[in-house]
Design a protein around this motif. Structure first.
Motif, PDB file in Angstrom:
ATOM      1  N   THR A 181       0.834  -1.205   0.000  1.00 37.81           N
ATOM      2  CA  THR A 181       0.000   0.000   0.000  1.00 37.81           C
ATOM      3  C   THR A 181       0.867   1.252   0.000  1.00 37.81           C
ATOM      4  O   THR A 181       0.594   2.212  -0.746  1.00 37.81           O
ATOM      5  CB  THR A 181      -0.935  -0.002   1.223  1.00 37.81           C
ATOM      6  N   GLY A 228     -10.016   5.149   0.688  1.00 38.47           N
ATOM      7  CA  GLY A 228      -9.001   4.189   0.272  1.00 38.47           C
ATOM      8  C   GLY A 228      -7.957   3.893   1.326  1.00 38.47           C
ATOM      9  O   GLY A 228      -7.110   3.021   1.132  1.00 38.47           O
ATOM     10  N   GLN A 288      -7.456   4.934  -4.349  1.00 36.67           N
ATOM     11  CA  GLN A 288      -8.526   3.960  -4.180  1.00 36.67           C
ATOM     12  C   GLN A 288      -8.114   2.722  -3.392  1.00 36.67           C
ATOM     13  O   GLN A 288      -8.934   1.847  -3.143  1.00 36.67           O
ATOM     14  CB  GLN A 288      -9.045   3.522  -5.559  1.00 36.67           C
ATOM     15  N   GLY A 289      -6.852   2.646  -2.992  1.00 37.76           N
ATOM     16  CA  GLY A 289      -6.390   1.466  -2.273  1.00 37.76           C
ATOM     17  C   GLY A 289      -6.014   0.351  -3.228  1.00 37.76           C
ATOM     18  O   GLY A 289      -6.219   0.433  -4.440  1.00 37.76           O
ATOM     19  N   PRO A 324      -6.131  -3.893  -4.267  1.00 37.39           N
ATOM     20  CA  PRO A 324      -6.935  -5.098  -4.076  1.00 37.39           C
ATOM     21  C   PRO A 324      -6.393  -5.933  -2.922  1.00 37.39           C
ATOM     22  O   PRO A 324      -5.173  -6.027  -2.732  1.00 37.39           O
ATOM     23  CB  PRO A 324      -6.769  -5.844  -5.409  1.00 37.39           C
ATOM     24  N   GLN A 331      -9.840  -3.496   1.062  1.00 37.74           N
ATOM     25  CA  GLN A 331     -10.519  -3.118  -0.181  1.00 37.74           C
ATOM     26  C   GLN A 331     -12.041  -3.187   0.001  1.00 37.74           C
ATOM     27  O   GLN A 331     -12.590  -4.241   0.286  1.00 37.74           O
ATOM     28  CB  GLN A 331     -10.093  -4.054  -1.310  1.00 37.74           C
ATOM     29  N   ASP A 334      -9.661  -8.007   2.926  1.00 36.07           N
ATOM     30  CA  ASP A 334      -8.279  -7.836   3.373  1.00 36.07           C
ATOM     31  C   ASP A 334      -7.606  -9.203   3.371  1.00 36.07           C
ATOM     32  O   ASP A 334      -6.998  -9.628   4.363  1.00 36.07           O
ATOM     33  CB  ASP A 334      -8.218  -7.209   4.769  1.00 36.07           C
TER      34      ASP A 334
END
Length: 462
Positions: free
Chosen positions: A128, A288, A323-324, A326, A330, A343
């Motif tokens: 991330t 996000g 938006q973070g 996957p 998420q 997660d």
């Protein structure tokens, strides 16, 4: 692709022919090396042949003699619990063993104006933080490439143009072996027990991470100081409390002193330099980046791009549009006031604990191939769990460690999602945070998360 010219006209072995291994083969060939590629699996060798490389069995007696170097993939043990036989033969024969990260830095060393390089390591939050740094730079108009442990072999990228930046996620396997490390900015997110068999214990694991800073000698080091190891590393790197080459980062505590710090408290990010606050950002509306662990990621990314010259307002705009990733907190969707969050990357107790602290009311789906100690370490974080739904090989073992927390043994993801969705009330979150590996039911955590997401999408479309 980056052509590696350091071994022009020489024989180089490549061990492990996955994504990074094949990219290494191509980069060495483009640089004029004679590539001797090997993988223990027939599938790996078949992929190499399809890519135009004839496998050379490096396991045969004397096969490594005459090699200028052996480039190995990160998943192959080079010391603990025991070196791979090909690596052991190289160690005996005096053949240098290296990896693609090192070749990347070797290639940059000969350039007049190489791109800036940001490297991110740590136990949790690496992906991330890496993706967020790349996103913030791109949103600010910088030419960016992202690679490494996050999914793209570093030698397969094309280098960015003028004022460009390469952002690399590096695992402990990669930092431990690389003979050359030379980042401009290096980020240490945090440390918790993981991969201990590969490093001979916690001390070896920390030492592998530490190499990025002590041997890499970055111009700027961004260090998470919420654990003792981070505080120790920051102390080792800084000449004194006022040394601005070290940026201390925290989530949950105010950092004071004359140096440079970035911390998040009660949802607000603050930057301090020289004993005064110079910027503040409200992280609470950023969907996000939910939870304190993501606020720590935001602080680390903020510090890294500030070190590269971005202004706080540019960073704030970039954070808002992130938006973070996957499988990492998420948000899949919402129905009747119930949110569904994937997660699946929470494969250990520490990362699952962070996920459980991110939401106030949780229907928790957990389980898989449990790690040593199970989920005993999560007991202090179960106060937000309305009910747990256990899946996979460790379902019953995990259930025994839940204490008074309501739970149900579902075994399969299908049943767990259906039961959690049926029982969830408005304001609750159905959270997949397995605290376990996926290999009992899925080939990797990505496939596990994709299955969860697909089941949720079916529910939302019903």
């Amino acid at each position: 692709m980056i052509a590696v010219t350091a071994y022009e006209g020489r024989r180089v072995g490549v061990l492990g022919l996955g994504r990074s291994g094949l990219a290494t083969c191509a980069a060495l060939k483009a640089g004029g090396a004679e590539v001797c590629a090997w993988d223990d699996s027939p599938e790996g060798r078949a992929k190499a042949e399809a890519a135009g490389f004839v496998p050379v069995d490096l396991t045969k007696q004397g096969a490594v003699e005459g090699l200028a170097a052996l480039i190995t993939s990160p998943g192959i043990p080079h010391l603990y619990p025991a070196p791979h036989p090909v690596i052991a033969a190289c160690l005996t024969a005096g053949v240098p063993v290296d990896n693609d990260i090192s070749l990347f830095f070797q290639s940059l060393a000969g350039m007049d104006e190489p791109p800036k390089v940001v490297c991110v390591t740590g136990s949790n939050g690496k992906s991330t933080t890496t993706a967020l740094i790349a996103h913030l730079l791109a949103e600010a108009g910088r030419d960016v490439r992202m690679a490494g442990n996050i999914g793209t072999g570093v030698l397969s990228i094309d280098l960015p143009g003028e004022a460009g930046v390469v952002v690399l996620e590096l695992s402990s396997y990669q930092t431990d072996l690389a003979r050359r490390l030379a980042p401009d900015v290096a980020v240490f997110t945090n440390l918790s027990p993981d991969h201990l068999d590969r490093h001979g214990g916690m001390g070896g694991y920390f030492a592998a991470k530490r190499r990025l800073f002590t041997e890499g000698a970055p111009a700027r080091a961004v260090i998470g100081v919420d654990e003792a190891e981070g505080r120790y590393l920051a102390m080792q790197l800084a000449e004194g409390a006022e040394d601005l080459r070290v940026v201390r980062v925290s989530s949950g505590q105010k950092l004071q002193g004359p140096g440079w710090s970035v911390f998040a408290r009660k949802g607000f990010l603050a930057e301090w330099r020289g004993g005064r606050q110079v910027a503040s950002i409200d992280l609470r509306p950023i969907t996000g980046l939910p939870g304190a662990h993501n606020h720590q990621n935001a602080c680390a990314a903020y510090a890294a791009v500030r070190a590269l010259g971005l202004a706080p307002r540019q960073i704030e705009a970039g954070l808002a549009s992130f938006q973070g990733l996957p499988h990492r907190s998420q948000l899949i969707g919402e129905r009747n006031g119930v949110r569904f969050v994937n997660d699946s990357k929470a494969t250990n107790v520490d990362s699952a604990a962070k996920a459980l602290q991110a939401f106030p009311k949780i229907r928790w789906i957990a389980g898989g191939l449990g790690k040593e100690g199970g989920i005993a370490g999560l007991v202090p974080f179960l106060g937000s769990v309305s009910k747990a739904y256990m899946i996979g090989h460790s379902a019953r073992d995990f259930a025994l460690q839940l204490g008074t927390t309501p739970h149900e043994i579902c075994e399969t993801m299908e049943r767990a999602v259906a039961r959690a969705a049926d029982e969830a009330e408005p304001g609750e979150v159905v959270l997949l945070a397995p605290a376990a590996a996926s290999f009992d039911q899925y080939p990797n955590f990505e496939k596990r998360g994709e299955h969860f997401a697909a089941l949720v999408q079916d529910l939302l479309g019903a």
